[in-house]
Design an enzyme around this catalytic site. Structure first.
Site, PDB file in Angstrom:
ATOM      1  N   GLU A 139     -13.062  12.966 -21.984  1.00 12.60           N
ATOM      2  CA  GLU A 139     -13.663  14.255 -21.750  1.00 12.60           C
ATOM      3  C   GLU A 139     -15.451  13.905 -21.684  1.00 12.60           C
ATOM      4  OE1 GLU A 139     -12.396  17.025 -20.671  1.00 12.60           O
ATOM      5  OE2 GLU A 139     -10.418  17.107 -21.489  1.00 12.60           O
TER       6      GLU A 139
ATOM      7  N   CYS B  37     -21.346  20.293 -22.119  1.00 12.41           N
ATOM      8  CA  CYS B  37     -20.665  19.580 -20.779  1.00 12.41           C
ATOM      9  C   CYS B  37     -20.612  20.509 -19.730  1.00 12.41           C
ATOM     10  CB  CYS B  37     -19.424  18.711 -21.236  1.00 12.41           C
ATOM     11  SG  CYS B  37     -18.321  19.825 -21.950  1.00 12.41           S
TER      12      CYS B  37
HETATM   13  P1  NAP Z   1     -22.047   9.873 -27.059  1.00 10.44           P
HETATM   14  O1  NAP Z   1     -23.126   9.128 -27.508  1.00 10.44           O
HETATM   15  O2  NAP Z   1     -21.077   9.199 -26.183  1.00 10.44           O
HETATM   16  O3  NAP Z   1     -21.374  10.305 -28.535  1.00 10.44           O
HETATM   17  C1  NAP Z   1     -19.938  10.794 -28.413  1.00 10.44           C
HETATM   18  C2  NAP Z   1     -19.498  10.017 -29.592  1.00 10.44           C
HETATM   19  O4  NAP Z   1     -18.952   8.697 -29.194  1.00 10.44           O
HETATM   20  C3  NAP Z   1     -19.873   9.997 -31.010  1.00 10.44           C
HETATM   21  O5  NAP Z   1     -19.148   9.920 -32.046  1.00 10.44           O
HETATM   22  C4  NAP Z   1     -20.573   8.660 -30.800  1.00 10.44           C
HETATM   23  O6  NAP Z   1     -20.906   8.358 -32.156  1.00 10.44           O
HETATM   24  C5  NAP Z   1     -19.376   7.804 -30.131  1.00 10.44           C
HETATM   25  N1  NAP Z   1     -19.991   6.605 -29.297  1.00 10.44           N
HETATM   26  C6  NAP Z   1     -20.954   6.389 -28.893  1.00 10.44           C
HETATM   27  N2  NAP Z   1     -21.216   5.085 -28.289  1.00 10.44           N
HETATM   28  C7  NAP Z   1     -19.851   4.634 -28.559  1.00 10.44           C
HETATM   29  C8  NAP Z   1     -19.367   3.298 -28.183  1.00 10.44           C
HETATM   30  N3  NAP Z   1     -20.035   2.455 -27.329  1.00 10.44           N
HETATM   31  N4  NAP Z   1     -18.189   3.085 -28.865  1.00 10.44           N
HETATM   32  C9  NAP Z   1     -17.413   3.844 -29.200  1.00 10.44           C
HETATM   33  N5  NAP Z   1     -17.967   5.098 -29.697  1.00 10.44           N
HETATM   34  C10 NAP Z   1     -19.128   5.504 -29.136  1.00 10.44           C
HETATM   35  O7  NAP Z   1     -22.226  11.313 -26.282  1.00 10.44           O
HETATM   36  P2  NAP Z   1     -23.390  12.434 -26.667  1.00 10.44           P
HETATM   37  O8  NAP Z   1     -24.527  12.030 -25.961  1.00 10.44           O
HETATM   38  O9  NAP Z   1     -23.685  12.517 -28.432  1.00 10.44           O
HETATM   39  O10 NAP Z   1     -22.770  13.771 -26.310  1.00 10.44           O
HETATM   40  C11 NAP Z   1     -23.131  14.182 -25.006  1.00 10.44           C
HETATM   41  C12 NAP Z   1     -22.154  14.012 -23.795  1.00 10.44           C
HETATM   42  O11 NAP Z   1     -20.882  14.368 -24.176  1.00 10.44           O
HETATM   43  C13 NAP Z   1     -22.641  14.478 -22.848  1.00 10.44           C
HETATM   44  O12 NAP Z   1     -22.432  13.656 -21.430  1.00 10.44           O
HETATM   45  C14 NAP Z   1     -21.736  15.788 -22.496  1.00 10.44           C
HETATM   46  O13 NAP Z   1     -21.569  16.391 -21.237  1.00 10.44           O
HETATM   47  C15 NAP Z   1     -20.407  15.296 -22.998  1.00 10.44           C
HETATM   48  N6  NAP Z   1     -19.442  16.133 -23.737  1.00 10.44           N
HETATM   49  C16 NAP Z   1     -18.306  16.477 -22.686  1.00 10.44           C
HETATM   50  C17 NAP Z   1     -17.432  17.324 -23.227  1.00 10.44           C
HETATM   51  C18 NAP Z   1     -16.268  17.323 -22.179  1.00 10.44           C
HETATM   52  O14 NAP Z   1     -15.345  18.297 -22.694  1.00 10.44           O
HETATM   53  N7  NAP Z   1     -16.024  16.873 -21.113  1.00 10.44           N
HETATM   54  C19 NAP Z   1     -17.554  18.128 -24.103  1.00 10.44           C
HETATM   55  C20 NAP Z   1     -18.873  18.083 -24.945  1.00 10.44           C
HETATM   56  C21 NAP Z   1     -19.717  17.024 -24.407  1.00 10.44           C
HETATM   57  P3  NAP Z   1     -22.191   8.000 -32.810  1.00 10.44           P
HETATM   58  O15 NAP Z   1     -22.593   9.195 -33.065  1.00 10.44           O
HETATM   59  O16 NAP Z   1     -22.077   7.326 -34.050  1.00 10.44           O
HETATM   60  O17 NAP Z   1     -23.250   7.092 -31.954  1.00 10.44           O
END
Ligand code: NAP
Length: 464
Positions: free
Chosen positions: A228, A262
């Site tokens: 997602e 999102c």
């Molecule tokens: P993110 O940096 O990807 O973080 C999300 C999760 O992934 C966190 O637990 C993070 O841990 C972990 N993570 C980050 N890099 C990783 C890697 N290389 N390998 C494994 N895990 C990793 O996302 P964000 O910026 O915090 O969140 C915002 C994004 O989420 C936006 O793009 C938003 O649109 C999307 N989102 C989508 C939905 C949906 O349902 N489609 C819902 C909500 C949000 P750490 O915090 O330790 O880095």
């Protein structure tokens, strides 16, 4: 990223946590395998009773859990409490419906009996984001546990106390320790867990790079993934729309969760005949919003979750203006302390500007003008994302054109895009794959087993 609670309203570090070390991770993985043996044998009624008690724990502690979310990521307390209530609703929804969703399904064939059986698959890793710290987790965990799986949560590093509170809620509900466990680990440690053979599947909600990384780790070990990811949802308003309603809901749809959702409306695609009026009213409404302490009942927008998000959104706005976009309001940080950003509206945005091409994760609305429905659909689809879309029109035929033409996981007509336990949620294109919620959500992490019974005692058939 350090695992810590840092208050986005003040910038103060409230609490820090050590990441688990290898022996601790190993212990939790082993415990989840043992817990799976227990949960898979339970009846639906036994799981449902625990899930309902979990919902009661959420109801009982909604203010406490709400405050924790506000403290760790800055959403308004009223939104946070509403989020806890929605989690309780999802627990009850799957407690009520899991058995029906996963009941054996007869398939008429020439066999004496043939049917489909849905079976749990084992420990599932959920890598989750901070923006809806409770809801994102529960919409994975409620169906997964009701299906008989067990959950391992790697939550975002800035919401560790929420992650631990969710584990407590399940334990209070009567799930055994091990059936839902929080792993306080860094993103660098995720791959080791994804690649562990005891973990049977993974789901990630977050950014594209994180999704790609988890999906490739899972692919190496041949396991299922649900992703997602981000969105740049269009909010389309045509001439026949109720303009006052479209403006009111449009503003809400942009600033929901302080702009960090999102499925927030990010690109406003407005018919040119009503665009001047829409922009004027929209800017007026954005300027009236109250920004400030998220604990205050009257606050509309609290701080963004981290200083980095403020820096990123401000850069996107400044680069868009440099590319030729017009700033109608906002476009700056607010205050000396905390991660506050002014509600911002951009128009005349060139197609190469960040506000047109990238996801804007903050209170920044981008306005586009179109001459007709065909152009509106083309602009809406001119993105790598395909999560949600909101369309405003009072013409039913026009609505149908949008429903058919927009490439997204969900289309809402005369309503704001939202998730609901009863209907599936997910995206296409770079917004991800797989579905959460509804009947589809609970069938993502199950073995769909075909059972074919020839004549018992008469030997089997020999076809493939
Ligand atoms: P993110 O940096 O990807 O973080 C999300 C999760 O992934 C966190 O637990 C993070 O841990 C972990 N993570 C980050 N890099 C990783 C890697 N290389 N390998 C494994 N895990 C990793 O996302 P964000 O910026 O915090 O969140 C915002 C994004 O989420 C936006 O793009 C938003 O649109 C999307 N989102 C989508 C939905 C949906 O349902 N489609 C819902 C909500 C949000 P750490 O915090 O330790 O880095």
């Amino acid at each position: 990223m350090a695992i810590a609670t840092i208050d986005p309203t003040t910038g103060e570090t409230v609490r820090t946590f050590e990441a688990l070390d290898e022996p601790e991770i190993e212990k939790k993985l082993q415990r989840s395998v043992e817990a799976f043996r227990r949960n898979r044998r339970r009846s639906f009624a036994e799981r449902a009773s625990r899930m309902r008690k979990t919902a009661e724990a959420l109801d009982r502690r909604q203010n406490e859990f709400g405050r924790l979310m506000t403290l760790e990521m800055g959403k308004t307390l009223k939104a946070a409490v509403a989020e806890v209530k929605k989690c309780a609703l999802a627990c009850r929804y799957y407690a009520d419906h899991a058995q029906e969703f996963l009941a054996d399904e007869a398939v008429p064939t020439e066999a004496e009996q043939s049917f489909i059986r849905y079976e749990p698959i084992g420990p599932v890793l959920a890598v989750m984001p901070w923006n809806f710290p409770f809801w994102q987790v529960f919409r994975f965990a409620a169906p997964a546990l009701m299906a008989g799986n067990v959950g391992l949560l790697k939550h975002a590093s800035n919401v560790p106390q929420c992650a631990l509170a969710i584990e407590q809620a399940f334990v209070e509900g009567g799930f055994d320790a091990g059936e839902f466990q929080t792993l306080l680990i860094t993103s660098e440690q995720v791959q080791r867990v994804v690649e562990d053979d005891r973990v049977r599947a993974a789901t990630l909600t977050g950014s594209e790079p994180a999704g790609a990384s988890v999906a490739s780790g899972a692919a190496k070990r041949i396991k299922k993934v649900v992703l997602e990811l981000g969105g740049s949802d269009p909010f389309i308003v045509m001439q026949s729309a109720n303009l006052a309603e479209a403006v009111k809901i449009g503003v809400q749809a942009r600033i929901v969760n302080n702009g960090q959702s999102c499925i927030a409306a990010k690109r406003f695609i407005i018919h040119r005949d009503i665009a001047d009026e829409f922009e004027k009213r929209f800017v007026e409404a954005m300027n009236k919003l109250k920004i400030g302490d998220p604990l205050e009942e009257t606050t509309d927008i609290g701080p963004l979750a981290t200083p980095q998000i403020v820096t990123d959104i401000d850069k996107q706005v400044q680069r868009s203006v440099a590319a030729g976009a017009r700033l109608l309001t906002g476009g700056k940080r607010i205050g000396q302390r905390g991660n506050f950003y002014a509600p911002t509206v951009l128009s005349n945005i060139p197609s190469h500007a960040p506000a047109a091409r990238e996801e804007t994760f903050g209170p920044v609305a981008s306005m586009f003008r179109v001459k007709d429905a065909a152009e509106a659909i083309a602009v809406a689809n001119n993105t790598n994302f395909g999560l949600g879309a909101s369309v405003w029109t009072s013409d039913r035929e026009e609505a149908n054109r949008f429903i058919d033409g927009i490439e997204s996981g969900q289309v809402f007509v005369n309503a704001m895009v939202a998730s609901d336990p009863r209907v599936p949620f997910g995206g296409v294109k770079h917004s991800g794959f797989g579905r959460e919620l509804g009947v589809y959500g609970i069938r993502e992490f199950v073995n769909i087993k075909t059972v074919w019974i020839g004549r018992i005692g008469a030997g089997g058939t020999e076809t493939e």
